[in-house]
Design an enzyme around this catalytic site. Structure first.
Site, PDB file in Angstrom:
ATOM      1  N   ARG A  83     -11.856 -82.161  10.353  1.00  0.00           N
ATOM      2  CA  ARG A  83     -10.490 -81.657  10.514  1.00  0.00           C
ATOM      3  C   ARG A  83      -9.862 -82.213  11.781  1.00  0.00           C
ATOM      4  O   ARG A  83      -8.675 -82.539  11.813  1.00  0.00           O
ATOM      5  CB  ARG A  83     -10.502 -80.127  10.570  1.00  0.00           C
ATOM      6  CG  ARG A  83     -10.676 -79.509   9.203  1.00  0.00           C
ATOM      7  CD  ARG A  83     -10.599 -77.993   9.270  1.00  0.00           C
ATOM      8  NE  ARG A  83     -10.702 -77.454   7.924  1.00  0.00           N
ATOM      9  CZ  ARG A  83      -9.659 -77.176   7.140  1.00  0.00           C
ATOM     10  NH1 ARG A  83      -8.434 -77.336   7.567  1.00  0.00           N
ATOM     11  NH2 ARG A  83      -9.854 -76.717   5.923  1.00  0.00           N
ATOM     12  N   MET A 136      -0.007 -77.608   3.453  1.00  0.00           N
ATOM     13  CA  MET A 136      -1.138 -76.775   3.020  1.00  0.00           C
ATOM     14  C   MET A 136      -2.432 -76.973   3.809  1.00  0.00           C
ATOM     15  O   MET A 136      -3.483 -76.508   3.392  1.00  0.00           O
ATOM     16  CB  MET A 136      -1.424 -77.020   1.534  1.00  0.00           C
ATOM     17  CG  MET A 136      -0.299 -76.587   0.603  1.00  0.00           C
ATOM     18  SD  MET A 136       0.221 -74.871   0.803  1.00  0.00           S
ATOM     19  CE  MET A 136      -1.247 -74.033   0.223  1.00  0.00           C
ATOM     20  N   ILE A 191      -4.560 -76.261   7.307  1.00  0.00           N
ATOM     21  CA  ILE A 191      -4.625 -75.516   8.556  1.00  0.00           C
ATOM     22  C   ILE A 191      -4.777 -76.501   9.710  1.00  0.00           C
ATOM     23  O   ILE A 191      -5.549 -77.457   9.626  1.00  0.00           O
ATOM     24  CB  ILE A 191      -5.808 -74.526   8.530  1.00  0.00           C
ATOM     25  CG1 ILE A 191      -5.575 -73.476   7.432  1.00  0.00           C
ATOM     26  CG2 ILE A 191      -5.998 -73.869   9.883  1.00  0.00           C
ATOM     27  CD1 ILE A 191      -6.766 -72.564   7.191  1.00  0.00           C
ATOM     28  N   LEU A 192      -4.010 -76.276  10.769  1.00  0.00           N
ATOM     29  CA  LEU A 192      -4.012 -77.162  11.934  1.00  0.00           C
ATOM     30  C   LEU A 192      -4.754 -76.481  13.083  1.00  0.00           C
ATOM     31  O   LEU A 192      -4.560 -75.288  13.331  1.00  0.00           O
ATOM     32  CB  LEU A 192      -2.573 -77.464  12.346  1.00  0.00           C
ATOM     33  CG  LEU A 192      -1.745 -78.165  11.260  1.00  0.00           C
ATOM     34  CD1 LEU A 192      -0.250 -78.004  11.529  1.00  0.00           C
ATOM     35  CD2 LEU A 192      -2.133 -79.636  11.155  1.00  0.00           C
ATOM     36  N   HIS A 250       6.724 -69.502   5.227  1.00  0.00           N
ATOM     37  CA  HIS A 250       5.574 -68.865   4.574  1.00  0.00           C
ATOM     38  C   HIS A 250       6.067 -67.922   3.477  1.00  0.00           C
ATOM     39  O   HIS A 250       6.972 -67.126   3.716  1.00  0.00           O
ATOM     40  CB  HIS A 250       4.749 -68.090   5.610  1.00  0.00           C
ATOM     41  CG  HIS A 250       3.566 -67.420   5.017  1.00  0.00           C
ATOM     42  ND1 HIS A 250       2.407 -68.111   4.710  1.00  0.00           N
ATOM     43  CD2 HIS A 250       3.359 -66.149   4.623  1.00  0.00           C
ATOM     44  CE1 HIS A 250       1.548 -67.278   4.158  1.00  0.00           C
ATOM     45  NE2 HIS A 250       2.098 -66.084   4.096  1.00  0.00           N
ATOM     46  N   THR A 298       1.805 -70.996  15.790  1.00  0.00           N
ATOM     47  CA  THR A 298       0.916 -70.837  16.944  1.00  0.00           C
ATOM     48  C   THR A 298      -0.511 -71.081  16.446  1.00  0.00           C
ATOM     49  O   THR A 298      -0.728 -71.177  15.229  1.00  0.00           O
ATOM     50  CB  THR A 298       1.038 -69.418  17.530  1.00  0.00           C
ATOM     51  OG1 THR A 298       0.714 -68.467  16.504  1.00  0.00           O
ATOM     52  CG2 THR A 298       2.438 -69.143  18.042  1.00  0.00           C
ATOM     53  N   GLU A 348      -2.948 -69.193  16.014  1.00  0.00           N
ATOM     54  CA  GLU A 348      -3.417 -68.185  15.071  1.00  0.00           C
ATOM     55  C   GLU A 348      -2.598 -68.268  13.777  1.00  0.00           C
ATOM     56  O   GLU A 348      -1.377 -68.068  13.786  1.00  0.00           O
ATOM     57  CB  GLU A 348      -3.311 -66.774  15.666  1.00  0.00           C
ATOM     58  CG  GLU A 348      -4.088 -65.768  14.848  1.00  0.00           C
ATOM     59  CD  GLU A 348      -3.915 -64.330  15.346  1.00  0.00           C
ATOM     60  OE1 GLU A 348      -4.346 -63.413  14.626  1.00  0.00           O
ATOM     61  OE2 GLU A 348      -3.339 -64.131  16.425  1.00  0.00           O
ATOM     62  N   LEU A 349      -3.272 -68.555  12.687  1.00  0.00           N
ATOM     63  CA  LEU A 349      -2.636 -68.842  11.396  1.00  0.00           C
ATOM     64  C   LEU A 349      -1.645 -67.751  10.971  1.00  0.00           C
ATOM     65  O   LEU A 349      -2.005 -66.570  10.909  1.00  0.00           O
ATOM     66  CB  LEU A 349      -3.737 -68.980  10.333  1.00  0.00           C
ATOM     67  CG  LEU A 349      -3.288 -69.496   8.973  1.00  0.00           C
ATOM     68  CD1 LEU A 349      -2.876 -70.948   9.061  1.00  0.00           C
ATOM     69  CD2 LEU A 349      -4.402 -69.324   7.948  1.00  0.00           C
ATOM     70  N   ASP A 350      -0.410 -68.165  10.667  1.00  0.00           N
ATOM     71  CA  ASP A 350       0.610 -67.274  10.116  1.00  0.00           C
ATOM     72  C   ASP A 350       0.909 -66.062  11.005  1.00  0.00           C
ATOM     73  O   ASP A 350       1.290 -64.996  10.508  1.00  0.00           O
ATOM     74  CB  ASP A 350       0.213 -66.802   8.703  1.00  0.00           C
ATOM     75  CG  ASP A 350       0.180 -67.937   7.689  1.00  0.00           C
ATOM     76  OD1 ASP A 350       0.887 -68.936   7.902  1.00  0.00           O
ATOM     77  OD2 ASP A 350      -0.552 -67.823   6.695  1.00  0.00           O
TER      78      ASP A 350
HETATM   79  N1  NHR Z   1      -1.823 -73.991  11.462  1.00  0.00           N
HETATM   80  C1  NHR Z   1      -1.804 -73.138  12.489  1.00  0.00           C
HETATM   81  N2  NHR Z   1      -2.605 -73.390  13.524  1.00  0.00           N
HETATM   82  N3  NHR Z   1      -1.020 -72.021  12.509  1.00  0.00           N
HETATM   83  C2  NHR Z   1      -0.229 -71.756  11.462  1.00  0.00           C
HETATM   84  O1  NHR Z   1       0.519 -70.668  11.486  1.00  0.00           O
HETATM   85  C3  NHR Z   1      -0.215 -72.620  10.334  1.00  0.00           C
HETATM   86  C4  NHR Z   1      -1.044 -73.758  10.381  1.00  0.00           C
HETATM   87  C5  NHR Z   1      -1.103 -74.640   9.299  1.00  0.00           C
HETATM   88  C6  NHR Z   1      -0.356 -74.394   8.162  1.00  0.00           C
HETATM   89  C7  NHR Z   1       1.140 -72.956   6.820  1.00  0.00           C
HETATM   90  C8  NHR Z   1       0.406 -71.774   6.155  1.00  0.00           C
HETATM   91  C9  NHR Z   1       1.284 -71.021   5.169  1.00  0.00           C
HETATM   92  O2  NHR Z   1       2.508 -70.953   5.335  1.00  0.00           O
HETATM   93  C10 NHR Z   1       0.450 -73.256   8.096  1.00  0.00           C
HETATM   94  C11 NHR Z   1       0.541 -72.377   9.174  1.00  0.00           C
HETATM   95  C12 NHR Z   1      -2.520 -73.589   4.577  1.00  0.00           C
HETATM   96  C13 NHR Z   1      -3.492 -72.605   4.556  1.00  0.00           C
HETATM   97  C14 NHR Z   1      -4.864 -72.894   4.026  1.00  0.00           C
HETATM   98  O3  NHR Z   1      -5.674 -71.991   3.851  1.00  0.00           O
HETATM   99  C15 NHR Z   1      -3.174 -71.361   5.060  1.00  0.00           C
HETATM  100  C16 NHR Z   1      -1.916 -71.117   5.574  1.00  0.00           C
HETATM  101  C17 NHR Z   1      -0.943 -72.116   5.596  1.00  0.00           C
HETATM  102  C18 NHR Z   1      -1.247 -73.345   5.084  1.00  0.00           C
HETATM  103  N4  NHR Z   1      -5.206 -74.183   3.757  1.00  0.00           N
HETATM  104  C19 NHR Z   1      -6.508 -74.625   3.258  1.00  0.00           C
HETATM  105  C20 NHR Z   1      -7.243 -75.456   4.310  1.00  0.00           C
HETATM  106  O4  NHR Z   1      -8.490 -75.555   4.171  1.00  0.00           O
HETATM  107  C21 NHR Z   1      -6.337 -75.489   2.035  1.00  0.00           C
HETATM  108  C22 NHR Z   1      -5.709 -74.728   0.915  1.00  0.00           C
HETATM  109  C23 NHR Z   1      -5.247 -75.622  -0.233  1.00  0.00           C
HETATM  110  O5  NHR Z   1      -5.263 -76.855  -0.119  1.00  0.00           O
HETATM  111  O6  NHR Z   1      -4.829 -75.044  -1.253  1.00  0.00           O
HETATM  112  O7  NHR Z   1      -6.633 -76.028   5.229  1.00  0.00           O
HETATM  113  O8  NHR Z   1       0.755 -70.399   4.240  1.00  0.00           O
HETATM  114  C1  GAR Z   2       6.747 -72.771  -0.891  1.00  0.00           C
HETATM  115  O1  GAR Z   2       6.830 -71.559  -1.580  1.00  0.00           O
HETATM  116  C2  GAR Z   2       6.203 -72.538   0.514  1.00  0.00           C
HETATM  117  O2  GAR Z   2       6.662 -71.338   1.088  1.00  0.00           O
HETATM  118  C3  GAR Z   2       4.747 -72.448   0.221  1.00  0.00           C
HETATM  119  O3  GAR Z   2       4.466 -73.400  -0.747  1.00  0.00           O
HETATM  120  C4  GAR Z   2       5.652 -73.655  -1.504  1.00  0.00           C
HETATM  121  C5  GAR Z   2       5.979 -75.100  -1.355  1.00  0.00           C
HETATM  122  O4  GAR Z   2       7.021 -75.449  -2.212  1.00  0.00           O
HETATM  123  N1  GAR Z   2       3.974 -72.698   1.414  1.00  0.00           N
HETATM  124  C6  GAR Z   2       2.732 -72.338   1.514  1.00  0.00           C
HETATM  125  O5  GAR Z   2       2.149 -71.685   0.668  1.00  0.00           O
HETATM  126  C7  GAR Z   2       2.060 -72.807   2.771  1.00  0.00           C
HETATM  127  N2  GAR Z   2       0.701 -72.467   2.712  1.00  0.00           N
HETATM  128  P1  GAR Z   2       7.860 -76.758  -1.974  1.00  0.00           P
HETATM  129  O6  GAR Z   2       6.865 -77.906  -1.821  1.00  0.00           O
HETATM  130  O7  GAR Z   2       8.671 -76.913  -3.210  1.00  0.00           O
HETATM  131  O8  GAR Z   2       8.693 -76.570  -0.752  1.00  0.00           O
END
Ligand code: NHR
Ligand code: GAR
Length: 215
Positions: A61, A86, A88-89, A105, A137, A139-141
């Site tokens: 990662r 999609m 996580i950073l 989100h 930040t 911390e995710l979401d």
């Molecule tokens: N990174 C940090 N540090 N903080 C946030 O608030 C973040 C982030 C990275 C992405 C978007 C978030 C959302 O809006 C986001 C916010 C991906 C996952 C996840 O579980 C969770 C939350 C979000 C985006 N991703 C998996 C992973 O292993 C893969 C899931 C998949 O591919 O379907 O990275 O929801």
């Molecule tokens: C949107 O609903 C967005 O909020 C969500 O995925 C969809 C993307 O649609 N984001 C997440 O679930 C992040 N984890 P889009 O590609 O058409 O914008």
């Protein structure tokens, strides 16, 4: 003019809403972690530079995050916008762009962090669902909330119907939040975001945003 870079993973409808909003900024690039993302063609069709940093090509990662940051920095953005991104950073990535990353989100945070939010909202039987634009930040979401929009959950809803109702609100509030950032109107105090120049009239607008649009 401020520059933004948009990160996507899929369809790109939120990215498209940002493009169509004609925001006072240059969309310097759209970058996807997935070469199959439909949004790439939409961006290219709008004349925007696109890049792919495929997370599958990296052993860790951290290595992906480093490559992504390098791709982003080539466009020297003032703001990084996660639009259906999609992956996580890690904290190190987020700190590099501290205060300059926002995400949309698909839930009313802090409820339903993570993925598959609509399915979980239906399972939990909530009556109100929605979306949140927030600063990212480590911390995710859990970053400071800029704007939210609520929709009703209706008895006949399945995941697709609920997702579609939420998505219409995403397309309204995401460009609004990005515009506020570009205008320099947002400031963060602890976990709260203040909107500069928010008048009683603006409070009416906020009320309109949170009122359900019906079905
Ligand atoms: N990174 C940090 N540090 N903080 C946030 O608030 C973040 C982030 C990275 C992405 C978007 C978030 C959302 O809006 C986001 C916010 C991906 C996952 C996840 O579980 C969770 C939350 C979000 C985006 N991703 C998996 C992973 O292993 C893969 C899931 C998949 O591919 O379907 O990275 O929801
Ligand atoms: C949107 O609903 C967005 O909020 C969500 O995925 C969809 C993307 O649609 N984001 C997440 O679930 C992040 N984890 P889009 O590609 O058409 O914008």
């Amino acid at each position: 003019m401020k520059r933004i870079v948009i990160l996507i993973s899929g369809r790109g409808s939120n990215m498209q809403a940002l493009i169509e909003a004609r925001l006072p900024c240059a969309i310097a690039a759209v970058i996807s972690n997935d070469p199959r993302a439909g949004g790439l063609a939409i961006a290219a069709g709008a004349g925007i530079d696109t890049r792919v940093v495929d997370h599958r090509e990296f052993a860790t990662r951290e290595a992906f995050d480093v490559a992504l940051a390098r791709a982003i920095d080539a466009f020297s953005p003032d703001l990084l916008v996660l639009a259906g991104f999609m992956r996580i950073l890690a904290g190190a990535f987020v700190e590099r762009y501290a205060g300059r990353i926002i995400n949309i989100h698909p839930s009313l945070l802090p409820a339903f962090t993570g993925v598959r939010t609509h399915r979980r909202a239906l399972q939990e039987g909530v009556r109100v669902h929605g979306c949140t634009v927030h600063f990212v930040t480590p911390e995710l979401d859990h970053g400071p909330i800029i704007v939210q929009a609520a929709v009703p959950v209706l008895p006949a809803d399945d995941e697709a119907a609920l997702a579609a109702r939420v998505l219409r609100q995403e397309h309204r509030v995401f460009p609004l939040a990005v515009r506020w950032f570009l205008e320099g109107r947002l400031s963060v105090q602890g976990q709260r975001v203040l909107l500069e120049g928010e008048s009683p009239r603006a409070a009416d607008l906020a009320a309109a945003i949170v009122s359900p649009e019906g079905t």
